[in-house]
Motif scaffolding. Structure first.
Motif, mmCIF file in Angstrom:
data_model
loop_
_atom_site.group_PDB
_atom_site.id
_atom_site.type_symbol
_atom_site.label_atom_id
_atom_site.label_comp_id
_atom_site.label_asym_id
_atom_site.label_seq_id
_atom_site.Cartn_x
_atom_site.Cartn_y
_atom_site.Cartn_z
ATOM 1 N N SER A 19 36.941 46.420 36.792
ATOM 2 C CA SER A 19 35.864 47.110 36.591
ATOM 3 C C SER A 19 36.180 48.515 36.912
ATOM 4 O O SER A 19 35.360 49.480 36.504
ATOM 5 N N ASN A 46 40.230 34.920 36.102
ATOM 6 C CA ASN A 46 41.130 33.716 35.820
ATOM 7 C C ASN A 46 41.486 33.675 34.257
ATOM 8 O O ASN A 46 42.624 33.165 34.118
ATOM 9 N N VAL A 47 41.033 34.305 33.343
ATOM 10 C CA VAL A 47 41.071 34.169 31.894
ATOM 11 C C VAL A 47 42.531 35.139 31.718
ATOM 12 O O VAL A 47 43.406 34.659 31.126
ATOM 13 N N ARG A 49 42.133 44.786 44.491
ATOM 14 C CA ARG A 49 41.837 45.385 43.194
ATOM 15 C C ARG A 49 43.120 45.419 42.431
ATOM 16 O O ARG A 49 44.182 45.405 43.271
ATOM 17 N N ASP A 102 32.353 30.648 35.954
ATOM 18 C CA ASP A 102 32.514 31.718 34.847
ATOM 19 C C ASP A 102 32.786 33.002 35.877
ATOM 20 O O ASP A 102 33.348 32.752 37.005
ATOM 21 N N LYS A 118 31.791 39.965 45.268
ATOM 22 C CA LYS A 118 32.920 40.793 45.983
ATOM 23 C C LYS A 118 32.347 41.435 47.039
ATOM 24 O O LYS A 118 31.114 41.842 47.358
ATOM 25 N N THR A 129 41.479 28.322 29.750
ATOM 26 C CA THR A 129 40.922 29.054 28.954
ATOM 27 C C THR A 129 42.126 30.273 28.517
ATOM 28 O O THR A 129 42.181 30.304 27.365
ATOM 29 N N ARG A 132 27.624 32.032 36.235
ATOM 30 C CA ARG A 132 28.063 33.510 36.583
ATOM 31 C C ARG A 132 27.199 33.995 37.606
ATOM 32 O O ARG A 132 26.074 34.214 37.540
ATOM 33 N N SER A 173 41.419 40.936 34.989
ATOM 34 C CA SER A 173 42.714 40.455 35.744
ATOM 35 C C SER A 173 41.998 39.254 36.727
ATOM 36 O O SER A 173 42.262 38.777 37.859
ATOM 37 N N ASN A 221 33.691 36.185 26.535
ATOM 38 C CA ASN A 221 32.610 35.970 25.751
ATOM 39 C C ASN A 221 31.989 37.423 25.005
ATOM 40 O O ASN A 221 31.612 38.109 25.804
HETATM 41 P P1 NDP Z 1 36.515 36.439 36.895
HETATM 42 O O1 NDP Z 1 35.553 36.616 37.607
HETATM 43 O O2 NDP Z 1 37.746 35.538 37.235
HETATM 44 O O3 NDP Z 1 37.306 37.953 36.151
HETATM 45 C C1 NDP Z 1 36.587 38.591 35.539
HETATM 46 C C2 NDP Z 1 37.377 39.844 35.211
HETATM 47 O O4 NDP Z 1 36.509 40.758 34.495
HETATM 48 C C3 NDP Z 1 37.565 40.791 36.653
HETATM 49 O O5 NDP Z 1 39.074 41.500 36.518
HETATM 50 C C4 NDP Z 1 36.362 41.657 36.427
HETATM 51 O O6 NDP Z 1 36.515 42.849 37.364
HETATM 52 C C5 NDP Z 1 36.434 42.129 34.783
HETATM 53 N N1 NDP Z 1 35.103 42.429 34.702
HETATM 54 C C6 NDP Z 1 33.850 41.649 34.930
HETATM 55 N N2 NDP Z 1 32.625 42.548 34.628
HETATM 56 C C7 NDP Z 1 33.187 43.491 34.193
HETATM 57 C C8 NDP Z 1 32.555 44.814 33.658
HETATM 58 N N3 NDP Z 1 31.244 44.925 33.387
HETATM 59 N N4 NDP Z 1 33.429 45.790 33.337
HETATM 60 C C9 NDP Z 1 34.830 45.659 33.406
HETATM 61 N N5 NDP Z 1 35.556 44.610 33.767
HETATM 62 C C10 NDP Z 1 34.573 43.690 34.286
HETATM 63 O O7 NDP Z 1 35.946 35.614 35.368
HETATM 64 P P2 NDP Z 1 36.692 34.753 34.108
HETATM 65 O O8 NDP Z 1 38.161 35.453 33.973
HETATM 66 O O9 NDP Z 1 36.424 33.516 34.423
HETATM 67 O O10 NDP Z 1 35.821 35.206 32.822
HETATM 68 C C11 NDP Z 1 36.094 36.520 32.037
HETATM 69 C C12 NDP Z 1 35.495 36.309 30.739
HETATM 70 O O11 NDP Z 1 35.849 35.053 30.200
HETATM 71 C C13 NDP Z 1 34.020 36.345 30.934
HETATM 72 O O12 NDP Z 1 33.459 36.833 29.461
HETATM 73 C C14 NDP Z 1 33.647 34.817 30.708
HETATM 74 O O13 NDP Z 1 32.356 34.582 30.296
HETATM 75 C C15 NDP Z 1 34.667 34.400 29.788
HETATM 76 N N6 NDP Z 1 35.058 32.790 29.835
HETATM 77 C C16 NDP Z 1 35.554 32.374 31.048
HETATM 78 C C17 NDP Z 1 36.038 30.969 31.141
HETATM 79 C C18 NDP Z 1 36.499 30.464 32.073
HETATM 80 O O14 NDP Z 1 36.952 29.148 32.115
HETATM 81 N N7 NDP Z 1 36.656 31.001 33.150
HETATM 82 C C19 NDP Z 1 35.602 30.024 29.967
HETATM 83 C C20 NDP Z 1 35.219 30.967 28.685
HETATM 84 C C21 NDP Z 1 34.891 32.279 28.573
HETATM 85 P P3 NDP Z 1 36.080 43.022 38.714
HETATM 86 O O15 NDP Z 1 36.729 42.138 39.644
HETATM 87 O O16 NDP Z 1 36.288 44.385 38.982
HETATM 88 O O17 NDP Z 1 34.643 42.691 38.416
#
Ligand code: NDP
Length: 443
Positions: A261, A239-240, A286, A165, A133, A208, A93, A237, A343
């Motif tokens: 966020s 990967n997941v 965004r 992640d 970012k 995922t 991460r 918005s 998670n």
């Molecule tokens: P990305 O970096 O692709 O996307 C994360 C998304 O969540 C972005 O839209 C981001 O917005 C938002 N976000 C991150 N931090 C915050 C915050 N503090 N408050 C509000 N929004 C937030 O990550 P993933 O999609 O890969 O991961 C998302 C979740 O899924 C995590 O918890 C990760 O641990 C879990 N996960 C991911 C896996 C994977 O294969 N990728 C596998 C299993 C679990 P912004 O752009 O503004 O930061």
């Protein structure tokens, strides 16, 4: 004090100021009480004390030069938690909030999640307090190269296989892999989430999100409900979130919101996913940019996403994003199922609200295991020097998610916690690891 509370107390004492780690340990260990009663040999062998102490923690400096020629320094880490059932496996991460408490909670959860997949992978997690970012591609590349210059000596195809992640997607994995290959002269399956031209697996990008929706569909089916025709709210918005949206749409559900966020969008006609993919995967923009192309949709700069009326909620952003009040709002609006793509996105109080109101609740460590499961399939394909088709891999993913659901619900039933998938997932994940640790002696 009982065994479990004793171990939790020691974890808090030895890992001060790490509330996310305390939260994850408390949630898992308390749910294991009935197993420990039935299996006194685990206490005798000190399984819990060993489980909560990572096998190895690596902390390192990551110096790099920004586009202005200024030297920047971040902190990198890899926590290798448990290798009882296979090589360490878990994501990296890159996010400014990363510190040891976050990586420990994620690494600890990963042990049980990986065990639940039925595949031979141990638990680990890593990352850095780096924010990709607003960095240029060249800056991200220099950071990734510096990161792997240190980490490479601790990982390997049969030792520890990191993945993506938050903040680590295809671009970052590419830079990490390129530098690893240069240093070691080895083209091996040391990272997953690789590009399709150089050892990646089909379906890994989607895994995922798709896996989450397969899990939720199976859980809903058991109660004669379905995603088809349902209104779905998804947070995040990345990967997941993107691939959960895609699979919900395949199954005939309507996703009406996504977020980042800063805020969230609401499109009552249903999200147009091509626009979101372009904003996030190509333009790296965004989520508010969505309303430029779709003025009929609305953008709100607050965290009110869980107040939107929906049948199913899929939190896919980050830890503790649904609190008790959000959970009450979801219940009040008639939401019948919650599936955690992220998670630990629900606080313990939120989980209690869902469970006491009979909302079907799929905990992240079971419901989002499709990503790591497909990463393990990528490892298998790399070992065989072979690639499965999209259809073959997707079919394997779907079967794995159905098996995880069945194993977790059977474990819950066996221990008298009917319909409690939180307890079921913890127990099913724990037993295989505990048996293996017992077999290996005191190591
Ligand atoms: P990305 O970096 O692709 O996307 C994360 C998304 O969540 C972005 O839209 C981001 O917005 C938002 N976000 C991150 N931090 C915050 C915050 N503090 N408050 C509000 N929004 C937030 O990550 P993933 O999609 O890969 O991961 C998302 C979740 O899924 C995590 O918890 C990760 O641990 C879990 N996960 C991911 C896996 C994977 O294969 N990728 C596998 C299993 C679990 P912004 O752009 O503004 O930061």
């Amino acid at each position: 004090m009982g065994y479990v509370q004793d171990v939790i107390g020691k974890v808090k004492e030895k890992n001060p100021n790490e509330p996310e780690f305390h939260q994850a340990v408390t949630e898992v260990l308390e749910s294991l009480e009935p197993v420990l009663e039935r299996h006194p040999e685990y206490e005798k062998a000190g399984i819990l004390e060993r489980l909560v102490e990572p096998e190895r923690q690596i902390l390192f400096r990551v110096p790099w030069v920004d586009d202005q020629g200024k030297i920047q320094v971040n902190r990198g880490m890899r926590i290798q938690f448990n290798s009882a059932i296979g090589p360490y496996k878990g994501g990296l991460r890159f996010h400014p909030t990363v510190y040891s408490g976050i990586i420990k909670f994620l690494g600890f959860e990963q042990i049980f999640k990986n065990s639940l997949t039925g595949l031979p992978i141990g638990g680990a997690k890593g990352g850095a307090d780096f924010d990709p970012k607003s960095k240029s591609d060249a800056e991200v590349m220099r950071f990734c190269q510096s990161f792997i210059n240190e980490l490479y000596r601790h990982i390997g195809a049969d030792v520890d296989v990191p993945a993506g992640d938050i903040g680590v997607g295809g671009r970052e994995i590419g830079y990490l892999y390129g530098q690893y290959k240069k240093i070691t002269q080895a083209f091996e399956g040391v990272l997953t989430g690789k590009g399709l031209d150089w050892g990646g697996s089909l379906v890994r990008t989607e895994a995922t999100g798709y896996g989450l929706v397969y899990f939720v569909e199976e859980m809903a089916k058991d109660k004669d409900k379905t995603i088809e025709g349902s209104t779905v709210v998804i947070s995040g918005s990345g990967n997941v979130a993107i691939y959960a949206t895609e699979k919900v749409q395949h199954l005939g559900g309507k996703v009406v919101s996504l977020s980042d966020s800063n805020g969230y969008i609401y499109d009552k006609e249903g999200i147009k996913l091509d626009t979101v993919k372009h904003i996030k995967e190509v333009a790296r923009g965004r989520i508010k940019d969505y309303v430029k192309d779709h003025p009929e949709a609305q953008y709100f700069e607050d965290r009110g996403i869980w107040k939107i009326k929906c049948d199913i909620a899929l939190p896919c952003a980050t830890q503790n994003e649904i609190d008790e009040e959000d959970a009450r709002a979801l219940v009040g609006n008639g939401c019948f199922a919650v599936g955690e793509g992220a998670n630990m996105p629900s606080t313990p109080a939120a989980v209690r609200v869902f469970q006491s109101n009979k909302v079907l609740f799929a905990p992240g460590k079971a419901a989002n295991a499709g990503g790591v499961a497909t990463s393990a399939l990528e490892m298998s394909q790399n070992s065989m020097r072979y690639s499965w088709t999209f259809e073959e891999t997707d079919a394997k993913l779907k079967q794995i998610m159905i098996n995880i659901y069945r194993n977790a619900s059977e474990a819950a039933r066996e221990y008298g916690y009917e319909d409690n998938l939180v307890v079921g997932a913890n127990i099913a994940g724990f037993l295989k690891v505990a048996r293996s640790m017992l077999a290996h002696g005191v190591v």
